[in-house]
Design an enzyme around this catalytic site. Structure first.
Site, PDB file in Angstrom:
ATOM      1  N   SER A  21       0.819  -1.212   0.000  1.00  0.00           N
ATOM      2  CA  SER A  21       0.000   0.000   0.000  1.00  0.00           C
ATOM      3  C   SER A  21       0.853   1.263   0.000  1.00  0.00           C
ATOM      4  CB  SER A  21      -0.928  -0.009   1.216  1.00  0.00           C
ATOM      5  OG  SER A  21      -1.627   1.211   1.326  1.00  0.00           O
ATOM      6  N   GLN A  22       1.762   1.401   0.982  1.00  0.00           N
ATOM      7  CA  GLN A  22       2.593   2.597   1.047  1.00  0.00           C
ATOM      8  C   GLN A  22       3.682   2.582  -0.024  1.00  0.00           C
ATOM      9  OE1 GLN A  22       2.326   5.392   2.757  1.00  0.00           O
ATOM     10  NE2 GLN A  22       0.641   4.831   4.121  1.00  0.00           N
ATOM     11  N   ARG A  42      11.585  -9.006  -3.797  1.00  0.00           N
ATOM     12  CA  ARG A  42      12.015 -10.391  -3.995  1.00  0.00           C
ATOM     13  C   ARG A  42      11.562 -10.844  -5.384  1.00  0.00           C
ATOM     14  NH1 ARG A  42       9.222 -13.677  -1.750  1.00  0.00           N
ATOM     15  NH2 ARG A  42       7.629 -12.331  -0.815  1.00  0.00           N
ATOM     16  N   GLN A  80      11.895  -6.272   8.372  1.00  0.00           N
ATOM     17  CA  GLN A  80      12.915  -5.249   8.144  1.00  0.00           C
ATOM     18  C   GLN A  80      14.292  -5.579   8.722  1.00  0.00           C
ATOM     19  OE1 GLN A  80      11.515  -1.351   9.252  1.00  0.00           O
ATOM     20  NE2 GLN A  80       9.749  -1.452   7.869  1.00  0.00           N
ATOM     21  N   HIS A 102       7.975   4.203   9.640  1.00  0.00           N
ATOM     22  CA  HIS A 102       7.588   3.910  11.024  1.00  0.00           C
ATOM     23  C   HIS A 102       8.872   3.621  11.786  1.00  0.00           C
ATOM     24  CE1 HIS A 102       5.482   2.537  14.499  1.00  0.00           C
ATOM     25  NE2 HIS A 102       5.559   1.241  14.244  1.00  0.00           N
ATOM     26  N   GLY A 128      -1.923   4.160   2.064  1.00  0.00           N
ATOM     27  CA  GLY A 128      -1.275   4.379   0.781  1.00  0.00           C
ATOM     28  C   GLY A 128      -2.234   4.820  -0.312  1.00  0.00           C
ATOM     29  N   ASP A 185       2.110   5.895  17.927  1.00  0.00           N
ATOM     30  CA  ASP A 185       1.470   5.055  16.921  1.00  0.00           C
ATOM     31  C   ASP A 185       1.012   3.728  17.529  1.00  0.00           C
ATOM     32  OD1 ASP A 185       1.040   4.678  13.859  1.00  0.00           O
ATOM     33  OD2 ASP A 185       2.043   2.844  14.480  1.00  0.00           O
ATOM     34  N   GLU A 189      -3.005   2.488  18.138  1.00  0.00           N
ATOM     35  CA  GLU A 189      -3.508   1.220  17.610  1.00  0.00           C
ATOM     36  C   GLU A 189      -4.073   0.338  18.713  1.00  0.00           C
ATOM     37  OE1 GLU A 189      -0.227   0.852  13.957  1.00  0.00           O
ATOM     38  OE2 GLU A 189       0.047  -0.279  15.820  1.00  0.00           O
ATOM     39  N   GLU A 221     -26.592  -1.488  15.797  1.00  0.00           N
ATOM     40  CA  GLU A 221     -26.487  -0.410  16.777  1.00  0.00           C
ATOM     41  C   GLU A 221     -25.064  -0.183  17.280  1.00  0.00           C
ATOM     42  OE1 GLU A 221     -28.796   1.670  17.209  1.00  0.00           O
ATOM     43  OE2 GLU A 221     -30.304   0.533  16.112  1.00  0.00           O
TER      44      GLU A 221
END
Length: 347
Positions: A21-22, A42, A80, A102, A128, A185, A189, A221
């Site tokens: 996405s990013q 990869r 990472q 991040h 993203g 962050d 979450e 509801e």
């Protein structure tokens, strides 16, 4: 071409590692800002063909890093450290910049970058898809930026230029540091956005169903209508929410909200924050990942098996506006069959 983005990155090669996405949004925006972008993935991974189809030179991560002046690490947190060890550290040239979206791995020392490189962060405050769509409209999504290590003397200029290149400078750039970004962050979450909201919805659903109300009505509801309130929050904060809900809803908010989310909840939020700050959460998550995610899988399955999800799945199937376009006609046709469930009268 974005003139600000060109200021310190115009003659640079940017390697974007990851095309989720990013990663995809950053790569496309940077290229559209006139910058030289290569994508590192990869070989034969799921995103390789898509990146090639969208016109990028795609190479293995080590090869992307080798010629790069700035490397943007846009892969999931837990992959990472190995990526840095195997592909980035041996190949990143002195004086280059390493950029994260991040701060988790740097802040918690899972990655300890070489001393001869810049280490910076640019974190868009949006998914993203929004980063890309806002850029395409000539706008941008606000970004946090930080400098952890300035080996070149130009680390901040590079971070700002990168943020400009993805559109952040069109909106707002907010200075932070890796510690603040990471800890806030994670807290958001856990305590509010994911953990807190999910637990609140489940508890509200259980309370109504256990009191004898129909699960379908309970779903609407406490979960379905949550979007209406969150959208108001998103657009104008608590002020807009109070403006657009009824006086009855407002009064209920005033007299009952603090009974549900009371001082005890805030105290437990402070416990969550302390465990983030002292590294307990990070250590537990790293250990869990290394062990093959046994507890993660159990917790996730429990959420998927919760009755609110079973009821919601049936109800959402009758909401054609939530379906992909190609299935909307079939779903709409099927809605002529009423969804009938046993009704237990309350009282």
């Amino acid at each position: 071409m974005n003139p600000q983005a060109s200021h310190s990155l115009a003659q640079s090669r940017i390697a974007v590692l990851g095309y989720g996405s990013q990663g995809r949004a950053h790569a496309l925006n940077l290229r559209d800002s006139g910058l030289d972008v290569v994508v590192g993935l990869r070989r034969n991974g799921g995103s390789w063909q898509r990146a090639e189809d969208e016109g990028f030179a795609v190479v293995e991560p080590a090869d992307a890093v080798r010629d790069a002046d700035l490397v943007a690490v846009l892969t999931p947190d837990m992959v990472q450290p190995a990526l840095y060890r195997d592909a980035i550290e041996p190949n990143l040239k002195p004086g280059a910049a390493l950029l994260f979206a991040h701060g988790f791995n740097v802040h918690f020392k899972q990655i300890e970058p070489r001393s001869d490189i810049d280490v910076v962060m640019v974190a868009p405050k949006g998914p993203g898809a929004l980063v890309r769509s806002e850029y395409a409209r000539g706008r941008g999504v606000p970004c946090l930026f930080a400098v952890q290590q300035d080996a070149s003397g130009h680390a901040e200029a590079r971070a700002r230029a990168y943020a400009d290149g993805i559109g952040g400078g069109r909106a707002m750039l907010i200075r932070t540091d890796f510690k603040e970004e990471t800890e806030t962050d994670l807290f958001g979450e856990q305590a509010v956005l994911c953990g807190g909201a999910s637990a609140l919805v489940q508890a509200g659903f259980e309370t109504l169903v256990e009191a004898g109300y129909q699960p379908e009505i309970a779903y609407y509801e406490v979960l379905h209508e949550l979007k209406l309130i969150v959208d108001l929050f998103y657009e104008g904060g608590i002020t807009k929410m109070l403006e657009f809900v009824s006086e009855t809803a407002q009064y209920g908010d005033f007299v009952s909200g603090s009974r549900v989310v009371d001082a005890g909840v805030k105290a437990r939020m402070q416990d969550v924050l302390r465990e983030i700050q002292d590294g307990t959460f990070a250590r537990n998550w790293i250990t869990e990942y290394a062990a093959g995610l046994p507890n993660y899988k159990r917790f996730r399955q429990a959420d998927l098996d919760h009755p609110v999800e079973q009821v919601g799945k049936k109800l959402r199937a009758r909401m054609p506006w939530l379906q992909p376009a190609e299935t909307q006609s079939a779903v709409a046709a099927d809605t002529v069959t009423p969804l009938v469930t046993p009704f237990k009268r309350v009282g």
